[in-house]
Design an enzyme around this catalytic site. Structure first.
Site, PDB file in Angstrom:
ATOM      1  N   SER A 166       0.869  -1.186   0.000  1.00 17.76           N
ATOM      2  CA  SER A 166       0.000   0.000   0.000  1.00 17.76           C
ATOM      3  C   SER A 166       0.902   1.231   0.000  1.00 17.76           C
ATOM      4  O   SER A 166       2.072   1.151   0.400  1.00 17.76           O
ATOM      5  CB  SER A 166      -0.846  -0.003   1.281  1.00 17.76           C
ATOM      6  OG  SER A 166      -1.491   1.237   1.466  1.00 17.76           O
TER       7      SER A 166
ATOM      8  N   TYR B 289      -1.656  -1.513  10.859  1.00 22.13           N
ATOM      9  CA  TYR B 289      -1.851  -1.767   9.426  1.00 22.13           C
ATOM     10  C   TYR B 289      -0.696  -1.175   8.622  1.00 22.13           C
ATOM     11  O   TYR B 289      -0.100  -1.851   7.774  1.00 22.13           O
ATOM     12  CB  TYR B 289      -3.184  -1.175   8.950  1.00 22.13           C
ATOM     13  CG  TYR B 289      -3.359  -1.275   7.459  1.00 22.13           C
ATOM     14  CD1 TYR B 289      -3.641  -2.500   6.853  1.00 22.13           C
ATOM     15  CD2 TYR B 289      -3.193  -0.158   6.623  1.00 22.13           C
ATOM     16  CE1 TYR B 289      -3.778  -2.607   5.470  1.00 22.13           C
ATOM     17  CE2 TYR B 289      -3.319  -0.262   5.249  1.00 22.13           C
ATOM     18  CZ  TYR B 289      -3.616  -1.487   4.681  1.00 22.13           C
ATOM     19  OH  TYR B 289      -3.736  -1.595   3.312  1.00 22.13           O
TER      20      TYR B 289
HETATM   21  N1  NAP Z   1      -8.751  -0.548  -0.556  1.00 19.84           N
HETATM   22  C1  NAP Z   1      -7.695   0.228  -0.299  1.00 19.84           C
HETATM   23  O1  NAP Z   1      -7.835   1.454  -0.122  1.00 19.84           O
HETATM   24  C2  NAP Z   1      -6.323  -0.393  -0.285  1.00 19.84           C
HETATM   25  C3  NAP Z   1      -5.220   0.466  -0.459  1.00 19.84           C
HETATM   26  C4  NAP Z   1      -3.950  -0.077  -0.436  1.00 19.84           C
HETATM   27  C5  NAP Z   1      -3.761  -1.426  -0.264  1.00 19.84           C
HETATM   28  N2  NAP Z   1      -4.852  -2.251  -0.096  1.00 19.84           N
HETATM   29  C6  NAP Z   1      -4.597  -3.678   0.103  1.00 19.84           C
HETATM   30  O2  NAP Z   1      -5.212  -4.405  -0.943  1.00 19.84           O
HETATM   31  C7  NAP Z   1      -5.431  -5.740  -0.512  1.00 19.84           C
HETATM   32  C8  NAP Z   1      -6.847  -6.142  -0.909  1.00 19.84           C
HETATM   33  O3  NAP Z   1      -7.765  -5.344  -0.181  1.00 19.84           O
HETATM   34  P1  NAP Z   1      -9.076  -4.719  -0.855  1.00 19.84           P
HETATM   35  O4  NAP Z   1      -8.917  -3.272  -0.876  1.00 19.84           O
HETATM   36  O5  NAP Z   1      -9.401  -5.433  -2.101  1.00 19.84           O
HETATM   37  O6  NAP Z   1     -10.131  -5.016   0.320  1.00 19.84           O
HETATM   38  P2  NAP Z   1     -11.303  -6.096   0.447  1.00 19.84           P
HETATM   39  O7  NAP Z   1     -12.298  -5.889  -0.634  1.00 19.84           O
HETATM   40  O8  NAP Z   1     -11.743  -5.994   1.867  1.00 19.84           O
HETATM   41  O9  NAP Z   1     -10.562  -7.490   0.195  1.00 19.84           O
HETATM   42  C9  NAP Z   1      -9.785  -8.120   1.182  1.00 19.84           C
HETATM   43  C10 NAP Z   1      -9.640  -9.576   0.818  1.00 19.84           C
HETATM   44  O10 NAP Z   1      -8.835 -10.210   1.831  1.00 19.84           O
HETATM   45  C11 NAP Z   1      -9.513 -11.363   2.272  1.00 19.84           C
HETATM   46  N3  NAP Z   1      -9.251 -11.659   3.674  1.00 19.84           N
HETATM   47  C12 NAP Z   1      -9.411 -10.842   4.745  1.00 19.84           C
HETATM   48  N4  NAP Z   1      -9.193 -11.516   5.881  1.00 19.84           N
HETATM   49  C13 NAP Z   1      -8.896 -12.791   5.517  1.00 19.84           C
HETATM   50  C14 NAP Z   1      -8.594 -13.971   6.240  1.00 19.84           C
HETATM   51  N5  NAP Z   1      -8.584 -13.994   7.576  1.00 19.84           N
HETATM   52  N6  NAP Z   1      -8.329 -15.107   5.559  1.00 19.84           N
HETATM   53  C15 NAP Z   1      -8.369 -15.099   4.203  1.00 19.84           C
HETATM   54  N7  NAP Z   1      -8.647 -14.022   3.462  1.00 19.84           N
HETATM   55  C16 NAP Z   1      -8.913 -12.888   4.119  1.00 19.84           C
HETATM   56  C17 NAP Z   1     -11.002 -11.056   2.086  1.00 19.84           C
HETATM   57  O11 NAP Z   1     -11.744 -12.266   1.922  1.00 19.84           O
HETATM   58  P3  NAP Z   1     -12.748 -12.901   2.992  1.00 19.84           P
HETATM   59  O12 NAP Z   1     -13.354 -11.772   3.786  1.00 19.84           O
HETATM   60  O13 NAP Z   1     -13.727 -13.634   2.140  1.00 19.84           O
HETATM   61  O14 NAP Z   1     -11.898 -13.815   3.807  1.00 19.84           O
HETATM   62  C18 NAP Z   1     -10.978 -10.288   0.772  1.00 19.84           C
HETATM   63  O15 NAP Z   1     -11.030 -11.177  -0.315  1.00 19.84           O
HETATM   64  C19 NAP Z   1      -5.181  -5.762   0.995  1.00 19.84           C
HETATM   65  O16 NAP Z   1      -3.919  -6.326   1.252  1.00 19.84           O
HETATM   66  C20 NAP Z   1      -5.187  -4.274   1.360  1.00 19.84           C
HETATM   67  O17 NAP Z   1      -4.401  -4.013   2.485  1.00 19.84           O
HETATM   68  C21 NAP Z   1      -6.120  -1.759  -0.113  1.00 19.84           C
END
Ligand code: NAP
Length: 264
Positions: A142, A155
């Site tokens: 991130s 985080y």
């Molecule tokens: N959105 C942002 O602003 C942003 C910015 C920078 C980086 N990121 C990073 O991008 C990545 C994806 O996040 P996203 O933004 O796409 O958010 P998201 O829609 O909440 O997706 C998160 C994913 O991680 C999975 N996950 C969470 N806890 C888990 C667990 N205990 N076991 C297995 N899987 C788990 C969730 O699946 P389940 O709930 O089905 O388990 C979901 O598929 C993350 O690493 C996040 O830190 C996000």
């Protein structure tokens, strides 16, 4: 175990957001997939969607917050006779709030998913790639990785770890036939902000443009395919990340705190 006819990619966190869109990019580019997260329903729906593009998906439910989850997942993959060519370490979560009042169980969950499972999965799957001199790894960090993040301290620290870890092993693996790309998105419209209770933070309320997951995945995938070590999505995010690295830490920390404020 032998190589697959179509390269096989394991995507963690494939049930929503950036992970689901990275899976779509990989499928479009000729990969078969292993989709992994806790929620099977959305992954099954994605598998059905991608089948139309000729992609074979295996859905494996796993809770990566559990100790030993990475090893169990790899055992499950091996028991199906599958060989992973591409690892996308995308699963992750955050939590908004001051550290001293944060739920200790939530902290443990964040550390386990964002750091421990990511590291263990990489350690378990890399040797086979290196032996075959063929493979690719993506870490999803991130722009939070570039400075300390008050109100999201744990985080942001996990994402600093992911970036440092990704860059370090990318260097170790140079000339090995295996590339490692660390993707650094800025604020992205996914379930992340809701899960992290951060929807009211200035960062997610349009302080900077909030990118859609499809665009993040498209940019990330292009950089990953080109073997780039670090990919930051969008010009403004690049400027912010570089500015953070060049600024005195107290200044970068204050700006990060301001971005997470407003709502809390
Ligand atoms: N959105 C942002 O602003 C942003 C910015 C920078 C980086 N990121 C990073 O991008 C990545 C994806 O996040 P996203 O933004 O796409 O958010 P998201 O829609 O909440 O997706 C998160 C994913 O991680 C999975 N996950 C969470 N806890 C888990 C667990 N205990 N076991 C297995 N899987 C788990 C969730 O699946 P389940 O709930 O089905 O388990 C979901 O598929 C993350 O690493 C996040 O830190 C996000």
């Amino acid at each position: 175990m032998t190589s697959n006819a179509r390269p096989l990619a394991l995507v963690t966190g494939a049930s929503s957001g950036i992970g689901a869109d990275l899976a779509r990019e990989l499928a479009r580019d000729g990969h078969d997939l292993i989709l992994c997260a806790r929620r099977v329903g959305p992954m099954q729906a994605l598998a059905d969607e991608l089948k139309a593009a000729g992609c074979h998906c295996t859905v494996i439910a796993a809770d990566l917050s559990q100790s030993g989850a990475a090893a169990s997942l790899v055992r499950e993959i091996e028991s199906r006779g599958l060989v992973v060519d591409v690892l996308v370490n995308n699963a992750g979560l955050g939590s908004n709030g001051r550290f001293n009042t944060s739920d200790p169980l939530r902290i443990a969950e964040i550390l386990q998913v964002n750091v421990v499972a990511l590291t263990e999965l990489t350690r378990l799957l890399l040797p086979n790639m290196v032996e075959r001199r063929k493979g690719k790894v993506m870490m999803v960090a991130s722009t939070a990785a570039f400075q300390p993040g008050p109100k999201m301290a744990v985080y942001c620290a996990t994402k600093t770890y992911v970036l440092s870890f990704g860059e370090a092993i990318a260097y170790e693996l140079r000339n090995s036939g295996v590339s490692v790309t660390t993707l650094c998105p800025g604020a992205t419209a996914t379930e992340f902000a809701h899960v992290a209770d951060a929807e009211s933070a200035a960062l997610f309320k349009g302080l900077l443009p909030v990118m859609d997951a499809k665009k993040v995945a498209r940019i990330g995938y292009q950089g990953f395919k080109a073997g780039r070590r670090v990919v930051i999505t969008g010009l403004l995010n690049k400027i912010m990340a570089i500015s953070s690295r060049l600024s005195p830490t107290p200044v970068a920390t204050r700006i990060a705190s301001w971005m997470m404020s407003a709502g809390k």
